[in-house]
Design a protein around this motif. Structure first.
Motif, PDB file in Angstrom:
ATOM      1  N   ALA A  63       0.810  -1.220   0.000  1.00  0.00           N
ATOM      2  CA  ALA A  63       0.000   0.000   0.000  1.00  0.00           C
ATOM      3  C   ALA A  63       0.839   1.264   0.000  1.00  0.00           C
ATOM      4  CB  ALA A  63      -0.922  -0.005   1.222  1.00  0.00           C
ATOM      5  N   TYR A  64       2.002   1.217   0.652  1.00  0.00           N
ATOM      6  CA  TYR A  64       2.847   2.397   0.790  1.00  0.00           C
ATOM      7  C   TYR A  64       4.264   2.004   0.390  1.00  0.00           C
ATOM      8  CZ  TYR A  64      -1.245   3.630   3.543  1.00  0.00           C
ATOM      9  OH  TYR A  64      -2.539   3.838   3.951  1.00  0.00           O
ATOM     10  N   PHE A  65       4.657   2.397  -0.809  1.00  0.00           N
ATOM     11  CA  PHE A  65       5.878   1.898  -1.419  1.00  0.00           C
ATOM     12  C   PHE A  65       6.855   3.041  -1.673  1.00  0.00           C
ATOM     13  CE2 PHE A  65       8.409   0.748  -5.191  1.00  0.00           C
ATOM     14  CZ  PHE A  65       8.896  -0.493  -4.823  1.00  0.00           C
ATOM     15  N   VAL A  66       7.847   3.168  -0.790  1.00  0.00           N
ATOM     16  CA  VAL A  66       8.961   4.098  -0.987  1.00  0.00           C
ATOM     17  C   VAL A  66      10.213   3.287  -0.643  1.00  0.00           C
ATOM     18  CG1 VAL A  66       9.954   6.349  -0.437  1.00  0.00           C
ATOM     19  CG2 VAL A  66       7.489   6.002  -0.238  1.00  0.00           C
TER      20      VAL A  66
ATOM     21  N   ASN B   9      -2.476   8.767   1.566  1.00  0.00           N
ATOM     22  CA  ASN B   9      -1.247   9.490   1.896  1.00  0.00           C
ATOM     23  C   ASN B   9      -0.592   9.947   0.599  1.00  0.00           C
ATOM     24  OD1 ASN B   9       1.440  10.262   2.609  1.00  0.00           O
ATOM     25  ND2 ASN B   9       1.277   9.051   4.483  1.00  0.00           N
ATOM     26  N   ALA B  10      -0.875  11.171   0.200  1.00  0.00           N
ATOM     27  CA  ALA B  10      -0.432  11.664  -1.098  1.00  0.00           C
ATOM     28  C   ALA B  10       1.086  11.756  -1.201  1.00  0.00           C
ATOM     29  CB  ALA B  10      -1.051  13.041  -1.371  1.00  0.00           C
ATOM     30  N   VAL B  11       1.756  12.126  -0.115  1.00  0.00           N
ATOM     31  CA  VAL B  11       3.212  12.269  -0.169  1.00  0.00           C
ATOM     32  C   VAL B  11       3.873  10.919  -0.446  1.00  0.00           C
ATOM     33  CG1 VAL B  11       5.275  12.900   1.131  1.00  0.00           C
ATOM     34  CG2 VAL B  11       3.225  14.303   1.315  1.00  0.00           C
ATOM     35  N   VAL B  12       3.468   9.892   0.290  1.00  0.00           N
ATOM     36  CA  VAL B  12       4.040   8.559   0.076  1.00  0.00           C
ATOM     37  C   VAL B  12       3.693   8.049  -1.324  1.00  0.00           C
ATOM     38  CG1 VAL B  12       3.938   6.150   0.837  1.00  0.00           C
ATOM     39  CG2 VAL B  12       4.075   7.997   2.525  1.00  0.00           C
ATOM     40  N   TYR B  13       2.488   8.317  -1.770  1.00  0.00           N
ATOM     41  CA  TYR B  13       2.044   7.881  -3.095  1.00  0.00           C
ATOM     42  C   TYR B  13       2.945   8.457  -4.192  1.00  0.00           C
ATOM     43  CZ  TYR B  13      -0.993   7.839  -7.263  1.00  0.00           C
ATOM     44  OH  TYR B  13      -1.499   7.693  -8.519  1.00  0.00           O
TER      45      TYR B  13
ATOM     46  N   GLY C  45       6.630   7.209  -3.980  1.00  0.00           N
ATOM     47  CA  GLY C  45       6.791   5.873  -4.547  1.00  0.00           C
ATOM     48  C   GLY C  45       6.816   5.882  -6.064  1.00  0.00           C
ATOM     49  N   ARG C  46       5.965   6.713  -6.655  1.00  0.00           N
ATOM     50  CA  ARG C  46       5.909   6.793  -8.119  1.00  0.00           C
ATOM     51  C   ARG C  46       7.193   7.394  -8.707  1.00  0.00           C
ATOM     52  NH1 ARG C  46       1.328   8.881 -11.146  1.00  0.00           N
ATOM     53  NH2 ARG C  46       0.370   6.913 -11.802  1.00  0.00           N
ATOM     54  N   SER C  47       7.947   8.110  -7.897  1.00  0.00           N
ATOM     55  CA  SER C  47       9.195   8.691  -8.406  1.00  0.00           C
ATOM     56  C   SER C  47      10.228   7.619  -8.748  1.00  0.00           C
ATOM     57  CB  SER C  47       9.781   9.665  -7.371  1.00  0.00           C
ATOM     58  OG  SER C  47      10.352   8.983  -6.269  1.00  0.00           O
ATOM     59  N   TYR C  48      10.000   6.384  -8.296  1.00  0.00           N
ATOM     60  CA  TYR C  48      10.918   5.279  -8.594  1.00  0.00           C
ATOM     61  C   TYR C  48      10.469   4.450  -9.800  1.00  0.00           C
ATOM     62  CZ  TYR C  48      12.901   6.233  -3.988  1.00  0.00           C
ATOM     63  OH  TYR C  48      13.489   6.841  -2.907  1.00  0.00           O
ATOM     64  N   TYR C  49       9.303   4.759 -10.353  1.00  0.00           N
ATOM     65  CA  TYR C  49       8.763   3.936 -11.434  1.00  0.00           C
ATOM     66  C   TYR C  49       9.691   3.885 -12.645  1.00  0.00           C
ATOM     67  CZ  TYR C  49       4.000   3.433  -9.459  1.00  0.00           C
ATOM     68  OH  TYR C  49       2.916   3.115  -8.694  1.00  0.00           O
ATOM     69  N   GLY C  50      10.248   5.033 -13.030  1.00  0.00           N
ATOM     70  CA  GLY C  50      11.037   5.087 -14.249  1.00  0.00           C
ATOM     71  C   GLY C  50      12.186   4.107 -14.261  1.00  0.00           C
TER      72      GLY C  50
ATOM     73  N   LYS D 126       5.396  16.863  -8.378  1.00  0.00           N
ATOM     74  CA  LYS D 126       4.916  16.249  -7.138  1.00  0.00           C
ATOM     75  C   LYS D 126       5.818  15.092  -6.709  1.00  0.00           C
ATOM     76  CE  LYS D 126       0.011  17.299  -7.936  1.00  0.00           C
ATOM     77  NZ  LYS D 126      -1.317  16.695  -8.253  1.00  0.00           N
ATOM     78  N   GLU D 127       6.235  14.282  -7.668  1.00  0.00           N
ATOM     79  CA  GLU D 127       7.106  13.136  -7.357  1.00  0.00           C
ATOM     80  C   GLU D 127       8.450  13.584  -6.793  1.00  0.00           C
ATOM     81  OE1 GLU D 127       7.152  11.302 -11.166  1.00  0.00           O
ATOM     82  OE2 GLU D 127       4.988  10.966 -11.107  1.00  0.00           O
ATOM     83  N   ALA D 128       9.044  14.604  -7.430  1.00  0.00           N
ATOM     84  CA  ALA D 128      10.342  15.092  -6.963  1.00  0.00           C
ATOM     85  C   ALA D 128      10.243  15.668  -5.554  1.00  0.00           C
ATOM     86  CB  ALA D 128      10.880  16.137  -7.936  1.00  0.00           C
ATOM     87  N   GLY D 129       9.197  16.455  -5.310  1.00  0.00           N
ATOM     88  CA  GLY D 129       9.026  17.033  -3.986  1.00  0.00           C
ATOM     89  C   GLY D 129       8.718  15.991  -2.927  1.00  0.00           C
ATOM     90  N   ALA D 130       7.846  15.053  -3.277  1.00  0.00           N
ATOM     91  CA  ALA D 130       7.456  14.016  -2.317  1.00  0.00           C
ATOM     92  C   ALA D 130       8.633  13.122  -1.947  1.00  0.00           C
ATOM     93  CB  ALA D 130       6.319  13.181  -2.889  1.00  0.00           C
ATOM     94  N   ARG D 131       9.504  12.875  -2.892  1.00  0.00           N
ATOM     95  CA  ARG D 131      10.655  12.000  -2.630  1.00  0.00           C
ATOM     96  C   ARG D 131      11.564  12.595  -1.540  1.00  0.00           C
ATOM     97  NH1 ARG D 131      13.692   8.709  -7.383  1.00  0.00           N
ATOM     98  NH2 ARG D 131      15.392   7.769  -6.196  1.00  0.00           N
ATOM     99  N   VAL D 132      11.660  13.924  -1.520  1.00  0.00           N
ATOM    100  CA  VAL D 132      12.468  14.603  -0.499  1.00  0.00           C
ATOM    101  C   VAL D 132      11.825  14.459   0.887  1.00  0.00           C
ATOM    102  CG1 VAL D 132      13.315  16.838   0.292  1.00  0.00           C
ATOM    103  CG2 VAL D 132      13.415  16.250  -2.150  1.00  0.00           C
ATOM    104  N   TRP D 133      10.474  14.564   0.917  1.00  0.00           N
ATOM    105  CA  TRP D 133       9.761  14.567   2.194  1.00  0.00           C
ATOM    106  C   TRP D 133       9.447  13.179   2.729  1.00  0.00           C
ATOM    107  CZ3 TRP D 133       8.701  18.330   5.615  1.00  0.00           C
ATOM    108  CH2 TRP D 133       8.936  19.644   5.213  1.00  0.00           C
ATOM    109  N   ALA D 134       9.527  12.153   1.864  1.00  0.00           N
ATOM    110  CA  ALA D 134       9.049  10.821   2.256  1.00  0.00           C
ATOM    111  C   ALA D 134       9.751  10.274   3.484  1.00  0.00           C
ATOM    112  CB  ALA D 134       9.204   9.858   1.091  1.00  0.00           C
ATOM    113  N   LYS D 135      11.025  10.596   3.653  1.00  0.00           N
ATOM    114  CA  LYS D 135      11.767  10.048   4.784  1.00  0.00           C
ATOM    115  C   LYS D 135      11.385  10.707   6.100  1.00  0.00           C
ATOM    116  CE  LYS D 135      15.770   8.938   1.900  1.00  0.00           C
ATOM    117  NZ  LYS D 135      17.224   9.132   1.687  1.00  0.00           N
ATOM    118  N   LEU D 136      10.621  11.794   6.019  1.00  0.00           N
ATOM    119  CA  LEU D 136      10.225  12.490   7.244  1.00  0.00           C
ATOM    120  C   LEU D 136       8.890  11.989   7.769  1.00  0.00           C
ATOM    121  CD1 LEU D 136      11.050  16.165   6.191  1.00  0.00           C
ATOM    122  CD2 LEU D 136      12.578  14.439   7.150  1.00  0.00           C
ATOM    123  N   LEU D 137       8.190  11.136   6.993  1.00  0.00           N
ATOM    124  CA  LEU D 137       6.823  10.770   7.335  1.00  0.00           C
ATOM    125  C   LEU D 137       6.717   9.359   7.874  1.00  0.00           C
ATOM    126  CD1 LEU D 137       5.089  12.357   4.237  1.00  0.00           C
ATOM    127  CD2 LEU D 137       5.365  13.348   6.515  1.00  0.00           C
TER     128      LEU D 137
END
Length: 467
Positions: free
Chosen positions: A323-326, A355-359, A362-367, A456-467
């Protein structure tokens, strides 16, 4: 935002500097010793263990692959695998709650429950009544609930349980003393979802006690909709998609020890009653290991080590729903390396989330995963909350562990690892159903996604470790 919530949020940010340990290679690559197997009567001899393993191999269509996974799993920890277990996958809330309530209502000695979220909604009231009824029948009932997971639940709900004889413990309360005394420790949450009845049957997985499994709403997220079938309702109002397992056999005693450790830590009261650890028979033929992970146990996260080692040992197929993939860098590396060597690696991830930030992180790793050959599906029609994996049809896990930084660094989690071709088939059927209700993300489609999503992906990737 009220004062308590603001203080908790501030503590979370103060604690964000906690580092993530690398997955130590020696645990995965160490020299393997003969596999040890445990039953309810203790560790078996080498000959008896081999007999059980040979029977397991006879039931597996790929016996060499099974033997390899058993050896790798056993090498990861000093505790032996437990033999003679029954494991049943329970899909979604309706089936899970029916089985859990049946077990609770039949309890003779004790009921132990450890829940991240225990809502005071219709579902929660049903469980509360069953627990209070068992107390009236002379059964000892104990509940551990997480302070943050149940932050919005009225305190009167838990007081009513306690007033009616249920022994209740709040895990890691959010208060000034805890926040000021150790802002990093306030991040530690009990994310487990565990029920144990009489030391003989247990349930664990991703399912909390909440009406989100009968509708997409709960007491903290909106009003429950009425009328119409699930498919007629908007996405947000449909029942969540999740998974639990029902366990019988010697592994229940390991789960009992995990519960007792939590109880003793927060209640300051030992659970020394020998009746909590009955002489269990071996009702089934599944090899199972219970993995209780906690940041308070210094060292590596054993669930991540087990999953990464199983992926690195894979030969045919890796199927993961989460459900939450980072992903941790070494998990990402293991997935991509498996795909590059020809293993069919397929992930089922959410198309929408709470959880939009985690979502977006996680998508920032798809490529890079798509480039490596990993196949990514996004679950449609319902919010995905399950956490499961099956590898080569013989190694499987179900539990509370998300594949994100919070589960790895901050949360107490609980998973069952099952070595069984029969259980692998159960999970494979569930995966097949989810594939039918998912969209395949192709590299071509991914390259065409809008610039707003990339930001959104670039920004969320920075914040994901804080959540």
């Amino acid at each position: 935002m009220n004062g308590r919530l603001a203080a908790a949020a501030a503590a979370f940010l103060l604690a964000a500097c906690a580092s993530v340990p690398p997955i130590d290679r020696y645990l995965i690559e160490q020299e393997r010793e003969p596999v040890r197997v445990e039953t309810g009567h203790g560790v078996l001899s080498h000959a008896a263990s081999e007999k059980i393993l040979q029977d397991l191999k006879r039931r597996s269509p790929a016996s060499d692959i099974l033997e390899h996974h058993v050896a790798v799993e056993e090498a990861l920890t000093e505790t032996p695998l437990t033999a003679g277990n029954v494991v049943q996958a329970l899909e979604d809330g309706k089936a899970t709650y029916a089985s859990m309530l049946q077990a609770i209502r039949g309890a003779k000695q004790h009921v132990h429950m450890e829940m991240y979220i225990f809502e005071a909604d219709e579902t929660g009231q049903g469980f509360a009544e069953a627990m209070k009824e068992r107390v009236r029948a002379g059964v000892r009932v104990r509940l551990i609930y997480d302070a943050v997971g149940c932050f919005s639940v009225p305190k009167e709900f838990f007081k009513d349980l306690a007033d009616n004889g249920v022994q209740v413990v709040e895990y890691n309360p959010v208060n000034a003393k805890n926040i000021l005394g150790s802002p990093e420790s306030i991040q530690n949450r009990d994310h487990r979802k565990l029920v144990i009845v009489d030391g003989r049957v247990a349930f664990l997985g991703g399912i909390n006690i909440s009406s989100v499994y009968s509708s997409g709403s709960s007491s903290s997220r909106g009003d429950k909709p009425s009328g119409g079938s699930a498919s007629d309702k908007p996405f947000e109002e449909r029942p969540w998609r999740d998974l639990q397992v029902r366990l019988e056999g010697p592994v229940v005693l390991d789960l009992q020890h995990a519960f007792a450790a939590q109880w003793e830590k927060w209640k300051k009261e030992p659970l020394a009653d020998v009746a909590l650890y009955p002489d269990t028979k071996a009702p089934g033929n599944h090899l199972v290991r219970a993995i209780a992970a906690s940041p308070s146990a210094k060292g590596l996260n054993p669930t991540y080590v087990a999953l990464i080692s199983a992926i690195e040992s894979s030969e045919i197929e890796v199927l993961i729903t989460n459900a939450y993939f980072v992903p941790h860098p070494q998990l990402l590396q293991a997935l991509e390396a498996a795909a590059r060597r020809g293993v069919k690696v397929q992930l089922i991830l959410p198309s929408k989330t709470d959880n939009a930030v985690v979502y977006h992180a996680g998508r920032s790793y798809y490529g890079e995963m798509l480039e490596a050959g990993v196949r990514i599906f996004e679950r449609k029609t319902r919010l995905l909350h399950a956490k499961s994996a099956t590898i080569d049809g013989v190694w499987s896990t179900v539990g509370s562990t998300n594949l994100d930084w919070r589960s790895l660094v901050y949360n107490d989690e609980l998973n069952a690892v099952v070595l069984s071709p029969e259980f692998g088939k159960q999970l494979r059927a569930i995966f097949d159903d989810d594939f039918k209700n998912s969209k395949l993300i192709t590299a071509e489609d991914w390259a065409k996604r809008p610039i707003t999503n990339r930001i959104k992906e670039a920004g969320a990737r920075v914040w994901a470790k804080l959540l």
